[in-house]
Design a protein around this motif. Structure first.
Motif, PDB file in Angstrom:
ATOM      1  N   PRO A 182      16.236 -12.340 -13.216  1.00  0.00           N
ATOM      2  CA  PRO A 182      16.926 -13.579 -13.592  1.00  0.00           C
ATOM      3  C   PRO A 182      18.349 -13.677 -13.024  1.00  0.00           C
ATOM      4  CG  PRO A 182      15.691 -12.758 -15.454  1.00  0.00           C
ATOM      5  CD  PRO A 182      15.632 -11.681 -14.391  1.00  0.00           C
ATOM      6  N   ALA A 183      19.100 -12.582 -13.012  1.00  0.00           N
ATOM      7  CA  ALA A 183      20.463 -12.623 -12.473  1.00  0.00           C
ATOM      8  C   ALA A 183      20.450 -12.876 -10.966  1.00  0.00           C
ATOM      9  CB  ALA A 183      21.206 -11.332 -12.791  1.00  0.00           C
TER      10      ALA A 183
ATOM     11  N   PRO B 198      26.638 -13.341 -11.040  1.00  0.00           N
ATOM     12  CA  PRO B 198      26.646 -13.766 -12.445  1.00  0.00           C
ATOM     13  C   PRO B 198      27.341 -12.733 -13.333  1.00  0.00           C
ATOM     14  CG  PRO B 198      24.447 -13.980 -11.505  1.00  0.00           C
ATOM     15  CD  PRO B 198      25.286 -13.224 -10.507  1.00  0.00           C
TER      16      PRO B 198
ATOM     17  N   LEU C 148      25.291 -12.074 -19.587  1.00  0.00           N
ATOM     18  CA  LEU C 148      24.269 -12.966 -20.100  1.00  0.00           C
ATOM     19  C   LEU C 148      24.770 -13.535 -21.428  1.00  0.00           C
ATOM     20  CD1 LEU C 148      21.357 -14.096 -19.910  1.00  0.00           C
ATOM     21  CD2 LEU C 148      20.629 -12.076 -21.207  1.00  0.00           C
TER      22      LEU C 148
ATOM     23  N   VAL D  32      19.543 -16.802 -23.944  1.00  0.00           N
ATOM     24  CA  VAL D  32      18.203 -17.060 -23.443  1.00  0.00           C
ATOM     25  C   VAL D  32      17.657 -18.199 -24.292  1.00  0.00           C
ATOM     26  CG1 VAL D  32      15.888 -16.118 -23.105  1.00  0.00           C
ATOM     27  CG2 VAL D  32      17.885 -14.644 -22.786  1.00  0.00           C
TER      28      VAL D  32
ATOM     29  N   TYR E 214      17.854 -18.661 -18.704  1.00  0.00           N
ATOM     30  CA  TYR E 214      18.905 -17.668 -18.885  1.00  0.00           C
ATOM     31  C   TYR E 214      20.232 -18.333 -18.530  1.00  0.00           C
ATOM     32  CZ  TYR E 214      15.128 -14.246 -18.756  1.00  0.00           C
ATOM     33  OH  TYR E 214      13.989 -13.534 -19.011  1.00  0.00           O
TER      34      TYR E 214
ATOM     35  N   TYR F  99      24.165 -17.456 -17.795  1.00  0.00           N
ATOM     36  CA  TYR F  99      25.137 -16.404 -17.501  1.00  0.00           C
ATOM     37  C   TYR F  99      26.543 -16.987 -17.452  1.00  0.00           C
ATOM     38  CZ  TYR F  99      21.195 -13.542 -16.025  1.00  0.00           C
ATOM     39  OH  TYR F  99      20.026 -12.830 -15.999  1.00  0.00           O
ATOM     40  N   ASP F 100      27.524 -16.137 -17.693  1.00  0.00           N
ATOM     41  CA  ASP F 100      28.913 -16.527 -17.519  1.00  0.00           C
ATOM     42  C   ASP F 100      29.170 -16.654 -16.026  1.00  0.00           C
ATOM     43  OD1 ASP F 100      31.676 -16.805 -17.394  1.00  0.00           O
ATOM     44  OD2 ASP F 100      32.073 -15.245 -18.881  1.00  0.00           O
TER      45      ASP F 100
ATOM     46  N   LEU G 205      25.233 -12.617 -28.456  1.00  0.00           N
ATOM     47  CA  LEU G 205      24.272 -13.163 -27.498  1.00  0.00           C
ATOM     48  C   LEU G 205      23.259 -14.022 -28.236  1.00  0.00           C
ATOM     49  CD1 LEU G 205      23.000 -13.042 -24.570  1.00  0.00           C
ATOM     50  CD2 LEU G 205      21.585 -11.227 -25.499  1.00  0.00           C
TER      51      LEU G 205
ATOM     52  N   ASP H   1      19.765 -16.067 -28.803  1.00  0.00           N
ATOM     53  CA  ASP H   1      18.334 -16.160 -28.525  1.00  0.00           C
ATOM     54  C   ASP H   1      17.898 -17.498 -29.105  1.00  0.00           C
ATOM     55  OD1 ASP H   1      15.608 -15.882 -28.219  1.00  0.00           O
ATOM     56  OD2 ASP H   1      15.400 -14.256 -29.667  1.00  0.00           O
TER      57      ASP H   1
END
Length: 113
Positions: free
Chosen positions: A7-8, A25, A28, A31, A46, A48-49, A104, A106
């Motif tokens: 994903p990254a 990226p 995370l 998601v 996903y 990302y920052d 994080l 979800d």
């Protein structure tokens, strides 16, 4: 995702293809699972920052024709006016994670499970 990509790696490739910047990226942030619709299969997204852009980065932005028509920089009120509600909710959650106010995330359909 393309075959063999994480994903990254996908996020990095998409940023390079769609706006012309080569950026790794960051952390995370969330998601988000989105259910199937009539127009698309189910998705796992996903987020990302992406870090901060310098004036030089902004000057190098080149939009991929047929993918992005325009871009801009907005505060949260401006983003709320322009984004679909589920996308705006995802943005708010991502910013809270980035700023250390939440763990994080979800998500399911843009909302915490």
């Amino acid at each position: 995702l393309e075959e063999g990509e994480s994903p990254a790696q996908t996020a990095q490739r998409e940023v390079r293809e769609e706006i012309g910047l080569d950026a790794t990226p960051g952390a995370l942030l969330m998601v988000d699972w989105r259910s199937r619709t009539a127009d698309r299969p189910p998705l796992i997204q996903y987020v990302y920052d992406g870090g901060s852009l310098t004036p030089g980065d902004i000057a190098r932005i080149r939009l991929q024709e047929g993918e992005i028509a325009e871009y801009g920089f907005f505060d949260l009120d401006g983003a709320r006016e322009r984004l679909a509600p589920h996308t705006f909710d995802r943005l708010v959650h991502a910013l809270a994670v980035r700023d250390g106010r939440q763990a994080l995330q979800d998500l399911e359909e843009g909302r915490p499970r």
